[in-house]
Design a protein around this motif. Structure first.
Motif, PDB file in Angstrom:
ATOM      1  N   ARG A  16      49.306  42.687  23.908  1.00  0.00           N
ATOM      2  CA  ARG A  16      50.012  41.914  22.945  1.00  0.00           C
ATOM      3  C   ARG A  16      48.731  41.445  22.069  1.00  0.00           C
ATOM      4  N   ALA A  17      47.412  41.776  22.586  1.00  0.00           N
ATOM      5  CA  ALA A  17      45.909  41.396  21.987  1.00  0.00           C
ATOM      6  C   ALA A  17      45.915  41.977  20.468  1.00  0.00           C
ATOM      7  N   LYS A  18      45.174  41.306  19.613  1.00  0.00           N
ATOM      8  CA  LYS A  18      45.114  41.659  18.304  1.00  0.00           C
ATOM      9  C   LYS A  18      43.639  41.612  18.016  1.00  0.00           C
ATOM     10  N   GLY A  19      42.849  40.966  18.858  1.00  0.00           N
ATOM     11  CA  GLY A  19      41.426  40.745  18.562  1.00  0.00           C
ATOM     12  C   GLY A  19      40.536  42.125  18.561  1.00  0.00           C
ATOM     13  N   LEU A  20      39.426  42.107  17.706  1.00  0.00           N
ATOM     14  CA  LEU A  20      38.559  43.117  17.687  1.00  0.00           C
ATOM     15  C   LEU A  20      37.941  43.456  19.166  1.00  0.00           C
ATOM     16  N   TRP A  21      37.746  42.081  19.761  1.00  0.00           N
ATOM     17  CA  TRP A  21      37.098  42.161  21.322  1.00  0.00           C
ATOM     18  C   TRP A  21      38.312  41.510  22.005  1.00  0.00           C
ATOM     19  N   PHE A  22      38.196  42.121  23.425  1.00  0.00           N
ATOM     20  CA  PHE A  22      39.131  41.440  24.391  1.00  0.00           C
ATOM     21  C   PHE A  22      38.188  40.971  25.534  1.00  0.00           C
ATOM     22  N   MET A  23      38.490  39.526  25.940  1.00  0.00           N
ATOM     23  CA  MET A  23      37.843  38.861  27.012  1.00  0.00           C
ATOM     24  C   MET A  23      38.811  38.331  28.030  1.00  0.00           C
ATOM     25  N   TYR A  24      38.636  38.679  29.136  1.00  0.00           N
ATOM     26  CA  TYR A  24      39.616  38.369  30.033  1.00  0.00           C
ATOM     27  C   TYR A  24      38.794  37.567  31.448  1.00  0.00           C
ATOM     28  N   LEU A  25      39.545  36.713  31.592  1.00  0.00           N
ATOM     29  CA  LEU A  25      39.225  35.541  32.783  1.00  0.00           C
ATOM     30  C   LEU A  25      40.212  35.498  33.985  1.00  0.00           C
ATOM     31  N   ASP A  26      40.139  34.797  34.812  1.00  0.00           N
ATOM     32  CA  ASP A  26      40.810  34.318  36.028  1.00  0.00           C
ATOM     33  C   ASP A  26      40.963  32.759  35.742  1.00  0.00           C
ATOM     34  N   ASP A  27      42.029  32.219  36.241  1.00  0.00           N
ATOM     35  CA  ASP A  27      42.331  30.738  35.976  1.00  0.00           C
ATOM     36  C   ASP A  27      41.296  29.932  36.908  1.00  0.00           C
ATOM     37  N   ASP A  28      40.631  30.513  37.871  1.00  0.00           N
ATOM     38  CA  ASP A  28      39.769  29.606  38.705  1.00  0.00           C
ATOM     39  C   ASP A  28      38.266  29.898  38.352  1.00  0.00           C
ATOM     40  N   GLU A  29      38.107  30.186  37.091  1.00  0.00           N
ATOM     41  CA  GLU A  29      36.812  30.357  36.578  1.00  0.00           C
ATOM     42  C   GLU A  29      36.529  29.459  35.454  1.00  0.00           C
ATOM     43  N   TYR A  36      27.369  36.177  33.334  1.00  0.00           N
ATOM     44  CA  TYR A  36      27.159  36.356  34.869  1.00  0.00           C
ATOM     45  C   TYR A  36      28.532  35.515  35.447  1.00  0.00           C
ATOM     46  N   GLN A  37      28.822  35.989  36.528  1.00  0.00           N
ATOM     47  CA  GLN A  37      29.942  35.366  37.349  1.00  0.00           C
ATOM     48  C   GLN A  37      29.260  34.494  38.625  1.00  0.00           C
ATOM     49  N   ARG A  38      29.309  33.411  38.922  1.00  0.00           N
ATOM     50  CA  ARG A  38      28.670  32.717  39.905  1.00  0.00           C
ATOM     51  C   ARG A  38      29.616  32.438  40.769  1.00  0.00           C
ATOM     52  N   ASN A  39      29.684  33.154  41.961  1.00  0.00           N
ATOM     53  CA  ASN A  39      30.682  33.451  43.034  1.00  0.00           C
ATOM     54  C   ASN A  39      30.012  32.319  44.323  1.00  0.00           C
ATOM     55  N   TYR A  40      30.880  31.109  44.439  1.00  0.00           N
ATOM     56  CA  TYR A  40      30.565  30.386  45.464  1.00  0.00           C
ATOM     57  C   TYR A  40      31.294  30.546  46.764  1.00  0.00           C
ATOM     58  N   SER A  41      30.708  30.124  47.790  1.00  0.00           N
ATOM     59  CA  SER A  41      31.237  30.498  49.089  1.00  0.00           C
ATOM     60  C   SER A  41      31.335  29.124  49.822  1.00  0.00           C
ATOM     61  N   ASP A  42      31.059  27.998  49.203  1.00  0.00           N
ATOM     62  CA  ASP A  42      31.574  26.734  49.871  1.00  0.00           C
ATOM     63  C   ASP A  42      31.844  25.550  48.751  1.00  0.00           C
ATOM     64  N   GLU A  43      32.698  24.536  49.320  1.00  0.00           N
ATOM     65  CA  GLU A  43      33.286  23.481  48.141  1.00  0.00           C
ATOM     66  C   GLU A  43      32.334  22.832  47.495  1.00  0.00           C
ATOM     67  N   LYS A  44      31.112  22.721  48.179  1.00  0.00           N
ATOM     68  CA  LYS A  44      30.102  21.760  47.645  1.00  0.00           C
ATOM     69  C   LYS A  44      29.490  22.493  46.507  1.00  0.00           C
ATOM     70  N   HIS A  72      32.788  30.419  39.582  1.00  0.00           N
ATOM     71  CA  HIS A  72      34.143  31.095  40.325  1.00  0.00           C
ATOM     72  C   HIS A  72      34.110  30.600  41.613  1.00  0.00           C
ATOM     73  N   MET A  73      35.564  29.994  41.971  1.00  0.00           N
ATOM     74  CA  MET A  73      35.704  29.247  43.303  1.00  0.00           C
ATOM     75  C   MET A  73      36.755  30.376  44.042  1.00  0.00           C
ATOM     76  N   GLY A  74      36.937  31.546  43.613  1.00  0.00           N
ATOM     77  CA  GLY A  74      38.218  32.253  44.076  1.00  0.00           C
ATOM     78  C   GLY A  74      37.932  32.749  45.765  1.00  0.00           C
ATOM     79  N   TYR A  75      36.453  32.571  46.233  1.00  0.00           N
ATOM     80  CA  TYR A  75      36.219  32.999  47.490  1.00  0.00           C
ATOM     81  C   TYR A  75      35.915  31.777  48.168  1.00  0.00           C
ATOM     82  N   VAL A  76      36.355  30.446  47.966  1.00  0.00           N
ATOM     83  CA  VAL A  76      36.071  29.371  48.708  1.00  0.00           C
ATOM     84  C   VAL A  76      37.442  29.131  49.443  1.00  0.00           C
TER      85      VAL A  76
END
Length: 243
Positions: free
Chosen positions: A78-91, A117-125, A171-175
């Motif tokens: 469905r995308a119409k942009g010259l560029w396509f950027m994709y994210l997850d909802d926990d970022e 950069y994606q900053r992947n956290y491993s703890d809730e704090k 990114h909290m996907g692995y907390v």
């Protein structure tokens, strides 16, 4: 309507607060760069659905089929942009200034992919993390598409030149709240990766992810078993070396 510079596409199914944080963080991009926002509902509850309807009227109802690439491709189609950027909802971003600068500059004409950069956290704090450069902003070609049920990768574009941007997402996907929640996610990932590896036995990237999946839940024997099996047949992929 003039073609937008950017399409932002997000898969949504998660927690209300995370989704809101994600959507709020991209507003500077949407406000300053000619853009469109596509939200793919892969299983939102009523509260989250009501939330996302406040941010976009371009929402795809996607019946989840255990295939992340299929969901990504639904937004891409469905995308119409010259560029396509994709994210997850926990970022979410703290600062999108350099992304905006890049997309509004003539510089972007000379690149095929931009990384942040994606900053992947491993703890809730949020005190323990690792940063990875991720190529999530891609020039939208007619052949662009995603492959693999999990840990999807884009295909259909020759990347001649990449631009590293000064931006990152939290990114909290692995907390996880507990070991049970952690094992449940890695079990799901392991099942999808096993299917992919059987279908694509020469894809070393997938085999590497499969081995790492068990390493992360301290199933050392299974992880080593996978590595030993795969390296019997030499392959020139850097992932073979990693295995």
């Amino acid at each position: 309507m003039k073609q937008p510079i950017l399409t932002i596409s997000i898969l949504v199914s998660g927690k209300y607060n995370n989704v809101k944080k994600c959507l709020d963080s991209i507003q500077p991009i949407l406000n300053q760069v000619p853009s469109e926002l596509i939200l793919t509902d892969t299983g939102c509850d009523t509260e989250v659905r009501n939330l996302i309807e406040r941010y976009s009227d371009n929402i795809i109802d996607f019946n989840w089929i255990q295939d992340f690439s299929a969901a990504r491709n639904a937004g891409l189609m469905r995308a119409k942009g010259l560029w396509f950027m994709y994210l997850d909802d926990d970022e979410w971003f703290d600062d999108t200034t350099d992304i905006i600068r890049f997309l509004l500059s003539d510089e972007q004409k000379y690149y095929d992919v931009a990384l942040y950069y994606q900053r992947n956290y491993s703890d809730e704090k949020m005190t323990q993390y690792m940063d990875y450069a991720v190529d999530r902003i891609i020039r939208h070609t007619g052949n662009l598409h995603f492959e693999n049920k999990i840990h999807e990768e884009y295909k259909g574009i020759t990347v001649r030149k990449s631009k590293q941007l000064n931006a990152f997402v939290h990114h909290m996907g692995y907390v996880f709240k507990n070991d049970e929640e952690k094992k449940k996610k890695y079990k799901r990932n392991g099942e999808l990766l096993e299917q992919e590896c059987l279908e694509k036995p020469d894809n070393m990237r997938l085999w590497h992810q499969y081995a790492v999946n068990f390493w992360c839940i301290e199933d050392w024997d299974r992880s080593v078993q996978i590595c030993k099996k795969v390296i019997k047949k030499e392959n020139n992929s850097p992932y073979w070396d990693m295995l």
